[in-house]
Design a protein around this motif. Structure first.
Motif, short mmCIF file in Angstrom:
data_model
loop_
_atom_site.label_atom_id
_atom_site.label_comp_id
_atom_site.label_asym_id
_atom_site.label_seq_id
_atom_site.Cartn_x
_atom_site.Cartn_y
_atom_site.Cartn_z
N GLU A 143 1.25 3.51 -9.93
CA GLU A 143 0.81 3.38 -8.34
C GLU A 143 0.81 4.98 -8.01
OE1 GLU A 143 2.21 2.09 -4.11
OE2 GLU A 143 2.64 1.04 -5.79
N GLU B 165 -3.25 6.55 -6.86
CA GLU B 165 -3.11 7.09 -5.31
C GLU B 165 -3.77 8.07 -5.55
OE1 GLU B 165 0.35 9.24 -1.69
OE2 GLU B 165 0.29 6.66 -2.57
N GLU C 240 -4.29 -4.83 -8.79
CA GLU C 240 -3.01 -4.84 -8.28
C GLU C 240 -3.09 -3.41 -6.90
OE1 GLU C 240 0.90 -6.46 -9.67
OE2 GLU C 240 -0.56 -8.71 -9.02
N ARG C 241 -2.58 -2.76 -8.51
CA ARG C 241 -2.30 -0.93 -7.33
C ARG C 241 -3.27 -0.95 -6.91
NH1 ARG C 241 1.01 -0.11 -13.04
NH2 ARG C 241 3.04 -1.31 -12.50
N GLU D 6 -6.11 -2.00 -5.06
CA GLU D 6 -6.61 -2.43 -4.40
C GLU D 6 -5.33 -2.46 -3.41
OE1 GLU D 6 -8.25 -5.35 -1.70
OE2 GLU D 6 -8.86 -4.82 -3.77
N LYS D 7 -3.84 -1.70 -2.94
CA LYS D 7 -3.06 -1.67 -2.41
C LYS D 7 -2.91 -0.13 -1.75
CE LYS D 7 2.11 -1.27 -2.02
NZ LYS D 7 3.64 -0.61 -2.51
N VAL D 8 -3.64 0.77 -3.50
CA VAL D 8 -4.16 2.34 -2.87
C VAL D 8 -5.56 2.04 -1.91
CG1 VAL D 8 -4.51 4.15 -3.48
CG2 VAL D 8 -2.82 2.83 -4.19
N SER D 9 -6.29 1.05 -2.46
CA SER D 9 -7.72 1.27 -1.44
C SER D 9 -6.80 0.80 -0.23
CB SER D 9 -8.87 -0.07 -2.06
OG SER D 9 -9.77 0.29 -1.24
N ARG D 10 -6.26 -0.05 0.23
CA ARG D 10 -5.99 -0.23 2.03
C ARG D 10 -5.30 0.26 2.94
NH1 ARG D 10 -4.23 -5.91 -0.88
NH2 ARG D 10 -2.05 -5.00 -0.31
N LYS D 11 -4.45 1.18 1.99
CA LYS D 11 -3.73 2.00 1.65
C LYS D 11 -4.40 3.59 2.55
CE LYS D 11 0.22 6.01 1.17
NZ LYS D 11 1.10 6.42 -0.41
N THR E 122 -5.23 -10.81 -5.08
CA THR E 122 -4.62 -10.15 -3.79
C THR E 122 -4.68 -9.80 -2.70
OG1 THR E 122 -4.17 -8.90 -6.00
CG2 THR E 122 -3.38 -7.83 -4.07
N ALA E 123 -6.32 -9.59 -2.56
CA ALA E 123 -6.88 -9.63 -1.05
C ALA E 123 -7.71 -10.67 -0.52
CB ALA E 123 -7.49 -8.06 -1.78
#
Length: 497
Positions: free
Chosen positions: A81, A85, A118-119, A121-126, A159-160
């Motif tokens: 992750e 990032e 998964e990572r 998508e998470k970083v994109s939202r962040k 995830t999204a």
């Protein structure tokens, strides 16, 4: 602009009625029969549309050769992750993650792509920034398809809570002579366009296939879940006629992970498609991409640059010789190695990989090769280590055992680089899996800068400060690229001859 509905119907009609028995074609006659690109119109359309595209572009490279069209970009060799990032924080819009998944089992590939999706998508939202994932695969159609893109799709959707509308397939790669015409993918060999399904690449022991027509190929690879007649084909005529509105409208109609095949014989064909694609992306469509290296350069808006020179790569005070590792067993590599052997100033060492069946003898062979290479490189003599040209074949039903042995052989080769007692003035690795293992396990690279290409389709990394040999020019030479003399030409360039 042509009406999109009519264009789609014409494309589907042509597809249903054309013969899918692909035949070799004369390269020059074929190109003469296709309308020319209007480069000025393409550039004008691109200059108008591209600046508004701000998605982060993440390229998942299944071996290190995917950077063979780009320069000035980062390549990361892990997918934590934190790394993803870091890629999002870069000023560059595009970054590469080397998965080397072509050397993985299906289970390993599934896990890696699930983790990355998964990572990402998470970083994109962040960062509140949209992104696209490009699965950069082999331009001769080998690799874990459709597994990789399906895992990405399923993971993102879970995830999204969103839908991935479609998948774009674009294996065109001009530098390697891989062209897609009339939905058939060709490999250029001596002025003849040979259908990909008739080449040695289609006989790959792990990723073999029969079909050259990409609709048939998709149907073959998906075991009939996606039918040839249901695929959207973007024709060369549509691209050359600059039917941007029509193509964008077609893309807006794609759903349920529908397949989109893009024909291309020039980089500007990809640029026209990408312009229409950006319009669809801005209107909310989401796609996964399975492409060769040309698409990454175009969508990343990376300029062309001249080939790298010796002066840009080699320290003028270097006293040591260079080191060349040849592992690929495709016939093109063997032919290039034989041509390289005509250079009398080089020293050649055959590594008897078949000794892997005898543990003690194999350890001794690995040590022998390393010590001999060190001695010659220290004396200023550039040295070529090549694995025995005959592939190790244990017989029917023992492919899994062969894979385990090939990993041991690869580990031995990379240990030679990792344990090398002095810094060569340059390093070349021949073959996709070979170059990945040498880069990650031998040179221990975590991040590298892509300097450019030393020959068309042959990229050069500048290794990071954490590597075994920091900032060494590392030439990643695909097994399936170049003419017979290309490997020799690259070495002679680096040797200043």
């Amino acid at each position: 602009m042509t009406n999109s509905k009519n264009t789609q119907e014409e494309n589907n009609f042509d597809t249903q009625n054309e013969s899918t028995v692909a035949k070799p074609r004369d390269f020059h006659e074929t190109l003469a029969s296709i309308p020319a690109v209007n480069h000025q119109r393409v550039q004008e359309a691109w200059a108008k549309i591209r600046p508004g595209f701000t998605h982060k572009i993440i390229v998942l490279d299944d071996d290190p050769t995917g950077v063979q069209t780009v320069h000035g970009v980062s390549v990361y060799t892990d997918w934590s992750e934190d790394t993803i990032e870091r890629g999002f924080r870069e000023e560059n819009q595009i970054f590469f993650i080397l998965t080397n998944s072509r050397a993985f089992t299906a289970d390993e590939t599934r896990k890696v792509h699930k983790d990355i999706a998964e990572r990402a998508e998470k970083v994109s939202r962040k960062f509140n920034r949209p992104y696209i994932l490009v699965s950069r695969g082999d331009s001769t159609l080998r690799g874990h398809y459709p597994l990789e893109t399906e895992v990405l799709k399923e993971t993102i959707e879970q995830t999204a809570s969103t839908n991935i509308d479609g998948e774009v397939l674009l294996p065109f790669f001009k530098e390697g002579g891989r062209l897609t015409i009339d939905n058939i993918h060709y490999v250029l060999q001596n002025d003849t366009l040979v259908p990909a399904g008739e080449t040695e690449f289609a006989k790959d022991r792990t990723f073999g296939y029969r079909s050259s027509h990409l609709g048939d190929w998709i149907e073959e690879k998906t075991e009939g879940r996606y039918k040839k007649e249901d695929i959207l084909y973007i024709s060369l005529d549509s691209l050359r006629n600059m039917e941007l509105d029509a193509i964008a409208a077609q893309l807006m109609e794609v759903r349920d992970f529908g397949k989109i095949v893009v024909n291309a014989i020039e980089e500007d064909d990809v640029r026209v498609f990408a312009a229409a694609l950006i319009t669809a992306l801005k209107n909310g469509k989401r796609f996964i991409f399975r492409t060769a290296a040309a698409f990454t350069k175009v969508i990343g808006d990376i300029s062309s640059r001249p080939l790298l020179t010796r002066g840009e790569l080699i320290d003028k005070d270097a006293k040591t010789g260079g080191l060349v590792i040849v592992g690929s067993h495709v016939q093109k590599t063997t032919d290039q190695l034989n041509e390289l052997k005509t250079v009398e100033s080089l020293h050649f060492i055959e590594f008897d990989a078949h000794l892997v069946l005898q543990e003690e003898a194999f350890l001794e062979e690995t040590e022998r090769v390393r010590l001999e290479a060190e001695k010659m490189v220290a004396a200023g003599v550039s040295t070529v280590i090549f694995t025995k040209r005959k592939r190790l074949d244990l017989g029917p039903g023992l492919e899994e055992e062969e894979l385990k042995l090939s990993v041991k052989i690869s580990d031995a080769v990379t240990s030679i680089v990792r344990n090398f007692s002095l810094r060569p003035k340059y390093l070349i690795a021949k073959g996709g899996i070979t170059s990945s293992d040498v880069g990650t396990k031998g040179l221990c690279v975590k991040r590298a800068d892509v300097a450019g290409q030393i020959s068309p389709g042959i990229p050069v990394w500048k290794t990071g400060e954490e590597s075994t040999f920091p900032f060494i020019p590392y030439v990643i030479f695909p097994g399936n690229v170049g003419a017979v003399s290309t490997l020799k030409d690259v070495v002679l360039t680096l040797e200043g001859k």
